[in-house]
Design an enzyme around this catalytic site. Sequence first.
Site, PDB file in Angstrom:
ATOM      1  N   TYR A  33      -5.932 117.371  67.813  1.00 20.26           N
ATOM      2  CA  TYR A  33      -7.057 118.323  67.768  1.00 20.26           C
ATOM      3  C   TYR A  33      -8.091 117.893  68.812  1.00 20.26           C
ATOM      4  O   TYR A  33      -9.229 117.555  68.491  1.00 20.26           O
ATOM      5  CB  TYR A  33      -7.643 118.337  66.354  1.00 20.26           C
ATOM      6  N   SER A  34      -7.625 117.862  70.065  1.00 20.23           N
ATOM      7  CA  SER A  34      -8.479 117.494  71.196  1.00 20.23           C
ATOM      8  C   SER A  34      -7.746 117.960  72.452  1.00 20.23           C
ATOM      9  O   SER A  34      -6.558 118.292  72.398  1.00 20.23           O
ATOM     10  CB  SER A  34      -8.707 115.982  71.222  1.00 20.23           C
ATOM     11  N   ASP A  78      -7.941 103.044  66.296  1.00 19.75           N
ATOM     12  CA  ASP A  78      -8.154 104.444  66.704  1.00 19.75           C
ATOM     13  C   ASP A  78      -9.339 104.977  65.891  1.00 19.75           C
ATOM     14  O   ASP A  78      -9.225 105.205  64.687  1.00 19.75           O
ATOM     15  CB  ASP A  78      -6.882 105.260  66.438  1.00 19.75           C
ATOM     16  N   CYS A  81      -9.088 109.103  63.937  1.00 23.04           N
ATOM     17  CA  CYS A  81      -7.641 109.206  64.215  1.00 23.04           C
ATOM     18  C   CYS A  81      -7.067 110.572  63.889  1.00 23.04           C
ATOM     19  O   CYS A  81      -5.878 110.816  64.149  1.00 23.04           O
ATOM     20  CB  CYS A  81      -6.883 108.130  63.461  1.00 23.04           C
ATOM     21  N   TRP A  83      -5.104 113.510  62.478  1.00 18.48           N
ATOM     22  CA  TRP A  83      -3.877 113.548  61.682  1.00 18.48           C
ATOM     23  C   TRP A  83      -2.844 112.521  62.175  1.00 18.48           C
ATOM     24  O   TRP A  83      -1.660 112.644  61.870  1.00 18.48           O
ATOM     25  CB  TRP A  83      -3.301 114.956  61.680  1.00 18.48           C
ATOM     26  N   THR A 103     -10.948 107.641  59.763  1.00 14.34           N
ATOM     27  CA  THR A 103     -11.317 109.059  59.682  1.00 14.34           C
ATOM     28  C   THR A 103     -12.288 109.242  58.531  1.00 14.34           C
ATOM     29  O   THR A 103     -12.295 108.434  57.594  1.00 14.34           O
ATOM     30  CB  THR A 103     -10.086 109.966  59.482  1.00 14.34           C
ATOM     31  N   SER A 105     -12.218 112.291  57.033  1.00 16.44           N
ATOM     32  CA  SER A 105     -11.633 113.448  56.346  1.00 16.44           C
ATOM     33  C   SER A 105     -10.586 112.994  55.328  1.00 16.44           C
ATOM     34  O   SER A 105      -9.620 112.311  55.676  1.00 16.44           O
ATOM     35  CB  SER A 105     -10.994 114.375  57.392  1.00 16.44           C
ATOM     36  N   TRP A 127     -16.919 104.314  61.550  1.00 13.78           N
ATOM     37  CA  TRP A 127     -16.907 103.171  62.465  1.00 13.78           C
ATOM     38  C   TRP A 127     -18.076 102.238  62.182  1.00 13.78           C
ATOM     39  O   TRP A 127     -17.962 101.020  62.358  1.00 13.78           O
ATOM     40  CB  TRP A 127     -16.942 103.627  63.933  1.00 13.78           C
ATOM     41  N   CYS A 273     -15.386 128.710  72.597  1.00  9.98           N
ATOM     42  CA  CYS A 273     -15.333 127.382  73.223  1.00  9.98           C
ATOM     43  C   CYS A 273     -14.590 127.455  74.554  1.00  9.98           C
ATOM     44  O   CYS A 273     -14.987 126.823  75.541  1.00  9.98           O
ATOM     45  CB  CYS A 273     -14.667 126.377  72.293  1.00  9.98           C
TER      46      CYS A 273
HETATM   47  C1  LIG Z   1     -11.732 116.422  66.624  1.00  8.71           C
HETATM   48  S1  LIG Z   1     -11.040 115.225  65.530  1.00  8.71           S
HETATM   49  C2  LIG Z   1     -10.041 114.336  66.673  1.00  8.71           C
HETATM   50  C3  LIG Z   1      -8.906 113.671  65.987  1.00  8.71           C
HETATM   51  C4  LIG Z   1      -7.882 112.962  66.880  1.00  8.71           C
HETATM   52  N1  LIG Z   1      -8.452 111.857  67.582  1.00  8.71           N
HETATM   53  C5  LIG Z   1      -7.230 113.935  67.809  1.00  8.71           C
HETATM   54  O1  LIG Z   1      -7.416 113.838  69.025  1.00  8.71           O
HETATM   55  O2  LIG Z   1      -6.502 114.797  67.341  1.00  8.71           O
HETATM   56  C6  LIG Z   1     -12.415 114.095  65.195  1.00  8.71           C
HETATM   57  C7  LIG Z   1     -12.089 112.926  64.276  1.00  8.71           C
HETATM   58  O3  LIG Z   1     -13.228 112.041  64.221  1.00  8.71           O
HETATM   59  C8  LIG Z   1     -13.392 111.589  62.897  1.00  8.71           C
HETATM   60  N2  LIG Z   1     -14.774 111.084  62.743  1.00  8.71           N
HETATM   61  C9  LIG Z   1     -15.931 111.753  62.870  1.00  8.71           C
HETATM   62  N3  LIG Z   1     -16.987 110.931  62.638  1.00  8.71           N
HETATM   63  C10 LIG Z   1     -16.462 109.702  62.395  1.00  8.71           C
HETATM   64  C11 LIG Z   1     -17.026 108.430  62.090  1.00  8.71           C
HETATM   65  N4  LIG Z   1     -18.351 108.260  61.986  1.00  8.71           N
HETATM   66  N5  LIG Z   1     -16.189 107.374  61.897  1.00  8.71           N
HETATM   67  C12 LIG Z   1     -14.845 107.528  61.986  1.00  8.71           C
HETATM   68  N6  LIG Z   1     -14.249 108.724  62.281  1.00  8.71           N
HETATM   69  C13 LIG Z   1     -15.048 109.786  62.465  1.00  8.71           C
HETATM   70  C14 LIG Z   1     -13.035 112.800  62.059  1.00  8.71           C
HETATM   71  O4  LIG Z   1     -12.788 112.439  60.714  1.00  8.71           O
HETATM   72  C15 LIG Z   1     -11.791 113.280  62.832  1.00  8.71           C
HETATM   73  O5  LIG Z   1     -10.672 112.542  62.400  1.00  8.71           O
END
Ligand SMILES: C[S@@+](CC[C@H](N)C(=O)[O-])C[C@H]1O[C@@H](n2cnc3c(N)ncnc32)[C@H](O)[C@@H]1O
Length: 300
Positions: A33-34, A78, A81, A83, A103, A105, A127, A273
Amino acid sequence: MTTTTGTPAADIEFHYDLGNDFYALWLDETLSYSAAVWDGIARDEPDTTALPRAQRAKLALHLDLAGAAPGAGLRLLDVGCGWGGLLAHAVAGRRVAEATGLTLSRAQHAHVTGLGLPGVEVRLESWEAHRPERPYDAVVSVGAFEHFATAGLSRPERVAAYRAYFEHCHGWLRPGARMSLQTIAYDGVAGGDGPVGSFVAADVFPGAVLPRLDEIATACDPYFSVAVLRASAEDYSRTLGAWSARLLRARAEAQALVGEDGFRRYRRYLRACEVTFLRGAATLYRFGFVRRDEPLRLPV
Ligand SMILES: C[S@@+](CC[C@H](N)C(=O)[O-])C[C@H]1O[C@@H](n2cnc3c(N)ncnc32)[C@H](O)[C@@H]1O
Protein backbone atom coordinates in the site's frame (compact mmCIF):
# COMPACT_ATOMS: atom_id res chain seq x y z
CA MET A 1 -0.56 0.55 21.93
CA THR A 2 0.16 4.27 22.61
CA THR A 3 1.14 7.12 20.32
CA THR A 4 2.05 10.53 21.70
CA THR A 5 3.01 12.07 18.35
CA GLY A 6 1.76 11.37 14.86
CA THR A 7 -1.54 10.01 13.60
CA PRO A 8 -3.66 8.84 16.56
CA ALA A 9 -4.17 5.07 16.74
CA ALA A 10 -7.96 5.52 16.30
CA ASP A 11 -7.38 7.31 12.97
CA ILE A 12 -5.02 4.54 11.83
CA GLU A 13 -7.72 1.98 12.61
CA PHE A 14 -10.37 4.08 10.81
CA HIS A 15 -8.36 3.78 7.61
CA TYR A 16 -6.43 0.50 7.73
CA ASP A 17 -8.99 -1.64 9.55
CA LEU A 18 -11.71 -1.15 6.94
CA GLY A 19 -11.11 -4.79 6.09
CA ASN A 20 -8.24 -6.84 4.69
CA ASP A 21 -10.58 -8.33 2.07
CA PHE A 22 -11.46 -4.89 0.74
CA TYR A 23 -7.80 -3.84 0.32
CA ALA A 24 -6.99 -7.21 -1.26
CA LEU A 25 -9.50 -6.41 -4.05
CA TRP A 26 -7.43 -3.58 -5.50
CA LEU A 27 -3.88 -3.85 -4.12
CA ASP A 28 -1.52 -6.36 -5.75
CA GLU A 29 -0.84 -9.80 -4.27
CA THR A 30 1.99 -8.46 -2.04
CA LEU A 31 -0.66 -6.15 -0.50
CA SER A 32 1.75 -3.24 -0.89
CA TYR A 33 0.00 0.00 0.00
CA SER A 34 2.63 2.45 -1.23
CA ALA A 35 4.06 3.63 -4.55
CA ALA A 36 5.70 0.98 -6.73
CA VAL A 37 8.87 1.34 -8.86
CA TRP A 38 7.88 1.44 -12.55
CA ASP A 39 11.33 1.71 -14.17
CA GLY A 40 11.35 -0.30 -17.41
CA ILE A 41 7.69 -1.39 -17.16
CA ALA A 42 5.84 -0.62 -20.38
CA ARG A 43 2.70 1.50 -20.12
CA ASP A 44 0.70 -1.00 -22.19
CA GLU A 45 1.49 -3.98 -19.91
CA PRO A 46 -1.75 -5.02 -18.12
CA ASP A 47 -1.88 -4.01 -14.46
CA THR A 48 -2.48 -7.65 -13.46
CA THR A 49 1.20 -8.38 -14.19
CA ALA A 50 2.69 -4.86 -14.20
CA LEU A 51 1.59 -3.82 -10.69
CA PRO A 52 2.98 -6.89 -8.85
CA ARG A 53 6.24 -6.57 -10.83
CA ALA A 54 6.52 -2.88 -9.99
CA GLN A 55 5.74 -3.56 -6.32
CA ARG A 56 8.37 -6.29 -6.11
CA ALA A 57 10.89 -3.88 -7.66
CA LYS A 58 10.00 -1.41 -4.88
CA LEU A 59 10.47 -4.05 -2.16
CA ALA A 60 13.86 -5.04 -3.61
CA LEU A 61 14.95 -1.40 -3.92
CA HIS A 62 14.26 -0.69 -0.24
CA LEU A 63 16.04 -3.80 0.93
CA ASP A 64 19.02 -2.85 -1.27
CA LEU A 65 19.01 0.72 0.10
CA ALA A 66 19.07 -0.72 3.63
CA GLY A 67 22.01 -3.00 2.78
CA ALA A 68 19.94 -6.21 2.96
CA ALA A 69 21.24 -7.85 -0.23
CA PRO A 70 19.95 -11.31 -1.30
CA GLY A 71 21.49 -13.91 1.01
CA ALA A 72 22.76 -11.28 3.50
CA GLY A 73 20.77 -12.77 6.41
CA LEU A 74 20.52 -9.55 8.40
CA ARG A 75 18.42 -8.47 11.37
CA LEU A 76 15.84 -6.00 10.02
CA LEU A 77 13.19 -3.63 11.37
CA ASP A 78 10.25 -2.58 9.13
CA VAL A 79 8.56 0.48 10.64
CA GLY A 80 4.96 0.53 9.40
CA CYS A 81 5.01 -2.96 7.89
CA GLY A 82 1.44 -2.89 6.54
CA TRP A 83 0.31 -6.34 5.44
CA GLY A 84 3.88 -7.70 5.52
CA GLY A 85 4.82 -7.69 1.81
CA LEU A 86 8.35 -6.41 2.42
CA LEU A 87 8.93 -8.84 5.29
CA ALA A 88 7.78 -11.77 3.13
CA HIS A 89 10.01 -10.64 0.23
CA ALA A 90 12.99 -10.26 2.60
CA VAL A 91 12.53 -13.73 4.07
CA ALA A 92 11.99 -15.36 0.66
CA GLY A 93 15.26 -13.91 -0.66
CA ARG A 94 17.14 -14.83 2.55
CA ARG A 95 17.96 -11.15 2.80
CA VAL A 96 17.07 -11.36 6.50
CA ALA A 97 17.51 -14.01 9.16
CA GLU A 98 15.36 -12.16 11.69
CA ALA A 99 12.91 -9.34 11.17
CA THR A 100 10.47 -7.28 13.20
CA GLY A 101 7.52 -5.39 11.75
CA LEU A 102 5.66 -2.60 13.54
CA THR A 103 2.09 -1.56 12.75
CA LEU A 104 -0.70 0.25 14.57
CA SER A 105 -3.43 -1.63 12.68
CA ARG A 106 -5.00 -4.66 14.36
CA ALA A 107 -6.17 -6.05 11.02
CA GLN A 108 -2.64 -5.83 9.57
CA HIS A 109 -1.15 -7.33 12.72
CA ALA A 110 -3.51 -10.31 12.49
CA HIS A 111 -2.77 -10.76 8.77
CA VAL A 112 1.04 -10.71 9.13
CA THR A 113 0.90 -13.00 12.17
CA GLY A 114 -1.19 -15.42 10.08
CA LEU A 115 1.48 -15.51 7.34
CA GLY A 116 3.73 -17.40 9.79
CA LEU A 117 6.92 -16.03 8.23
CA PRO A 118 9.97 -17.79 9.71
CA GLY A 119 12.11 -15.50 11.90
CA VAL A 120 9.55 -12.68 11.69
CA GLU A 121 7.84 -11.02 14.64
CA VAL A 122 5.08 -8.47 14.07
CA ARG A 123 4.23 -6.07 16.87
CA LEU A 124 1.18 -3.86 17.40
CA GLU A 125 3.41 -1.05 18.55
CA SER A 126 4.41 2.49 17.64
CA TRP A 127 8.02 3.19 16.74
CA GLU A 128 8.11 5.58 19.71
CA ALA A 129 7.63 2.66 22.10
CA HIS A 130 9.93 0.20 20.35
CA ARG A 131 12.86 -0.96 22.51
CA PRO A 132 14.66 -3.89 20.80
CA GLU A 133 16.80 -6.23 22.87
CA ARG A 134 19.64 -6.13 20.33
CA PRO A 135 20.66 -3.65 17.60
CA TYR A 136 19.35 -4.03 14.06
CA ASP A 137 21.53 -4.23 10.95
CA ALA A 138 18.98 -2.40 8.81
CA VAL A 139 15.76 -0.36 9.08
CA VAL A 140 13.19 0.23 6.34
CA SER A 141 10.08 2.36 6.43
CA VAL A 142 7.81 2.65 3.41
CA GLY A 143 4.76 4.90 3.38
CA ALA A 144 4.53 5.35 7.16
CA PHE A 145 6.42 8.64 7.66
CA GLU A 146 3.21 10.42 6.58
CA HIS A 147 1.88 9.37 10.02
CA PHE A 148 4.83 10.50 12.14
CA ALA A 149 3.85 14.15 12.77
CA THR A 150 0.64 15.34 14.40
CA ALA A 151 -1.78 17.51 12.39
CA GLY A 152 -1.61 21.19 13.31
CA LEU A 153 2.07 21.28 14.37
CA SER A 154 4.26 24.23 13.35
CA ARG A 155 7.25 23.58 11.09
CA PRO A 156 9.78 23.50 14.00
CA GLU A 157 7.48 21.13 15.90
CA ARG A 158 7.20 18.85 12.85
CA VAL A 159 10.96 18.83 12.40
CA ALA A 160 11.35 17.95 16.08
CA ALA A 161 8.91 15.04 15.68
CA TYR A 162 10.76 13.75 12.60
CA ARG A 163 14.10 14.25 14.36
CA ALA A 164 12.85 12.09 17.24
CA TYR A 165 12.18 9.33 14.68
CA PHE A 166 15.70 9.55 13.25
CA GLU A 167 17.15 9.61 16.77
CA HIS A 168 15.30 6.37 17.56
CA CYS A 169 16.56 4.79 14.33
CA HIS A 170 20.13 5.82 15.19
CA GLY A 171 19.75 4.18 18.59
CA TRP A 172 18.33 0.94 17.10
CA LEU A 173 21.04 0.45 14.48
CA ARG A 174 24.57 -0.90 14.71
CA PRO A 175 27.48 1.34 13.65
CA GLY A 176 27.80 1.70 9.88
CA ALA A 177 24.27 0.44 9.22
CA ARG A 178 22.03 1.61 6.38
CA MET A 179 18.38 2.55 6.37
CA SER A 180 15.71 3.30 3.77
CA LEU A 181 12.72 5.62 3.81
CA GLN A 182 9.89 6.25 1.34
CA THR A 183 7.43 9.08 1.87
CA ILE A 184 5.03 11.34 0.04
CA ALA A 185 5.89 15.04 0.47
CA TYR A 186 4.47 18.39 -0.55
CA ASP A 187 6.21 19.76 -3.61
CA GLY A 188 4.46 22.36 -5.80
CA VAL A 189 2.03 23.62 -3.14
CA ALA A 190 2.74 25.14 0.26
CA GLY A 191 0.38 22.85 2.18
CA GLY A 192 -2.76 20.72 2.21
CA ASP A 193 -5.48 23.32 2.74
CA GLY A 194 -7.10 22.93 -0.72
CA PRO A 195 -10.25 20.88 -1.46
CA VAL A 196 -8.37 17.63 -2.22
CA GLY A 197 -6.36 17.80 1.01
CA SER A 198 -9.48 18.63 3.04
CA PHE A 199 -11.51 15.76 1.53
CA VAL A 200 -8.71 13.22 2.10
CA ALA A 201 -8.14 14.45 5.67
CA ALA A 202 -11.85 14.45 6.56
CA ASP A 203 -13.18 11.36 4.78
CA VAL A 204 -10.37 8.92 4.09
CA PHE A 205 -7.07 9.48 5.86
CA PRO A 206 -7.62 11.50 9.05
CA GLY A 207 -4.49 12.55 10.90
CA ALA A 208 -1.99 12.06 8.07
CA VAL A 209 0.54 14.89 7.60
CA LEU A 210 2.92 15.35 4.69
CA PRO A 211 6.46 16.66 5.21
CA ARG A 212 8.50 18.90 2.92
CA LEU A 213 11.96 17.83 1.71
CA ASP A 214 13.80 20.43 3.80
CA GLU A 215 12.05 19.20 6.96
CA ILE A 216 13.28 15.64 6.37
CA ALA A 217 16.79 16.88 5.54
CA THR A 218 16.97 19.02 8.70
CA ALA A 219 15.55 16.24 10.85
CA CYS A 220 17.87 13.46 9.69
CA ASP A 221 21.11 15.46 9.51
CA PRO A 222 22.41 14.91 13.07
CA TYR A 223 22.05 11.13 12.79
CA PHE A 224 22.34 10.05 9.15
CA SER A 225 24.04 11.08 5.94
CA VAL A 226 21.95 10.85 2.77
CA ALA A 227 23.56 8.37 0.36
CA VAL A 228 20.67 8.14 -2.14
CA LEU A 229 17.70 10.39 -2.87
CA ARG A 230 15.23 9.62 -5.66
CA ALA A 231 12.14 11.70 -6.42
CA SER A 232 9.31 10.34 -8.56
CA ALA A 233 5.79 11.73 -8.53
CA GLU A 234 5.16 9.52 -11.57
CA ASP A 235 5.76 6.34 -9.56
CA TYR A 236 2.81 7.29 -7.38
CA SER A 237 0.50 8.51 -10.15
CA ARG A 238 1.02 5.21 -12.05
CA THR A 239 0.44 3.17 -8.88
CA LEU A 240 -2.75 5.09 -8.09
CA GLY A 241 -3.94 4.65 -11.68
CA ALA A 242 -3.47 0.88 -11.38
CA TRP A 243 -5.27 0.76 -8.01
CA SER A 244 -8.19 2.79 -9.45
CA ALA A 245 -8.55 0.46 -12.42
CA ARG A 246 -8.53 -2.60 -10.18
CA LEU A 247 -11.07 -1.11 -7.75
CA LEU A 248 -13.36 -0.26 -10.66
CA ARG A 249 -13.15 -3.82 -12.00
CA ALA A 250 -13.96 -5.18 -8.50
CA ARG A 251 -16.89 -2.78 -8.07
CA ALA A 252 -19.51 -5.40 -7.12
CA GLU A 253 -17.27 -7.14 -4.55
CA ALA A 254 -16.18 -3.77 -3.12
CA GLN A 255 -19.78 -2.59 -2.77
CA ALA A 256 -20.64 -5.83 -0.98
CA LEU A 257 -17.82 -5.25 1.49
CA VAL A 258 -17.93 -1.48 2.12
CA GLY A 259 -21.22 -0.35 0.55
CA GLU A 260 -21.85 2.04 -2.34
CA ASP A 261 -20.71 5.00 -0.25
CA GLY A 262 -17.42 3.35 0.73
CA PHE A 263 -16.74 2.36 -2.88
CA ARG A 264 -17.39 5.91 -4.15
CA ARG A 265 -15.24 7.45 -1.38
CA TYR A 266 -12.26 5.27 -2.29
CA ARG A 267 -12.72 5.83 -6.03
CA ARG A 268 -12.69 9.59 -5.42
CA TYR A 269 -9.73 9.36 -3.03
CA LEU A 270 -7.57 7.33 -5.43
CA ARG A 271 -8.39 9.61 -8.36
CA ALA A 272 -7.85 12.80 -6.31
CA CYS A 273 -4.46 11.58 -5.13
CA GLU A 274 -3.48 10.59 -8.69
CA VAL A 275 -4.29 14.11 -9.89
CA THR A 276 -2.31 15.59 -6.98
CA PHE A 277 0.82 13.78 -8.20
CA LEU A 278 0.12 14.46 -11.89
CA ARG A 279 -0.06 18.20 -11.31
CA GLY A 280 3.07 18.21 -9.16
CA ALA A 281 1.44 19.32 -5.90
CA ALA A 282 2.99 16.34 -4.13
CA THR A 283 5.90 14.06 -4.93
CA LEU A 284 7.43 10.84 -3.67
CA TYR A 285 10.89 10.61 -2.09
CA ARG A 286 13.00 7.52 -1.55
CA PHE A 287 16.05 7.87 0.67
CA GLY A 288 19.01 5.64 1.41
CA PHE A 289 20.71 6.72 4.64
CA VAL A 290 23.99 5.78 6.31
CA ARG A 291 24.15 5.97 10.10
CA ARG A 292 26.61 8.52 11.47
CA ASP A 293 28.88 7.02 14.12
CA GLU A 294 28.52 10.07 16.36
CA PRO A 295 25.43 12.33 16.19
CA LEU A 296 26.13 15.94 15.18
CA ARG A 297 24.91 18.84 17.33
CA LEU A 298 22.78 20.85 14.89
CA PRO A 299 19.95 23.38 15.37
CA VAL A 300 16.35 22.47 14.34
C1 LIG B 1 0.46 3.26 3.99
S1 LIG B 1 0.79 1.94 5.11
C2 LIG B 1 2.26 1.31 4.38
C3 LIG B 1 2.46 -0.12 4.71
C4 LIG B 1 3.64 -0.83 4.04
N1 LIG B 1 4.90 -0.29 4.44
C5 LIG B 1 3.48 -0.82 2.55
O1 LIG B 1 4.28 -0.19 1.86
O2 LIG B 1 2.57 -1.46 2.05
C6 LIG B 1 1.38 2.77 6.61
C7 LIG B 1 1.77 1.85 7.75
O3 LIG B 1 2.35 2.63 8.81
C8 LIG B 1 1.89 2.15 10.05
N2 LIG B 1 2.09 3.20 11.07
C9 LIG B 1 1.56 4.43 11.13
N3 LIG B 1 1.99 5.08 12.24
C10 LIG B 1 2.85 4.24 12.87
C11 LIG B 1 3.63 4.34 14.05
N4 LIG B 1 3.60 5.43 14.83
N5 LIG B 1 4.41 3.28 14.41
C12 LIG B 1 4.44 2.15 13.65
N6 LIG B 1 3.72 2.01 12.49
C13 LIG B 1 2.93 3.04 12.13
C14 LIG B 1 0.45 1.77 9.77
O4 LIG B 1 -0.06 0.92 10.79
C15 LIG B 1 0.63 1.08 8.40
O5 LIG B 1 1.04 -0.25 8.61
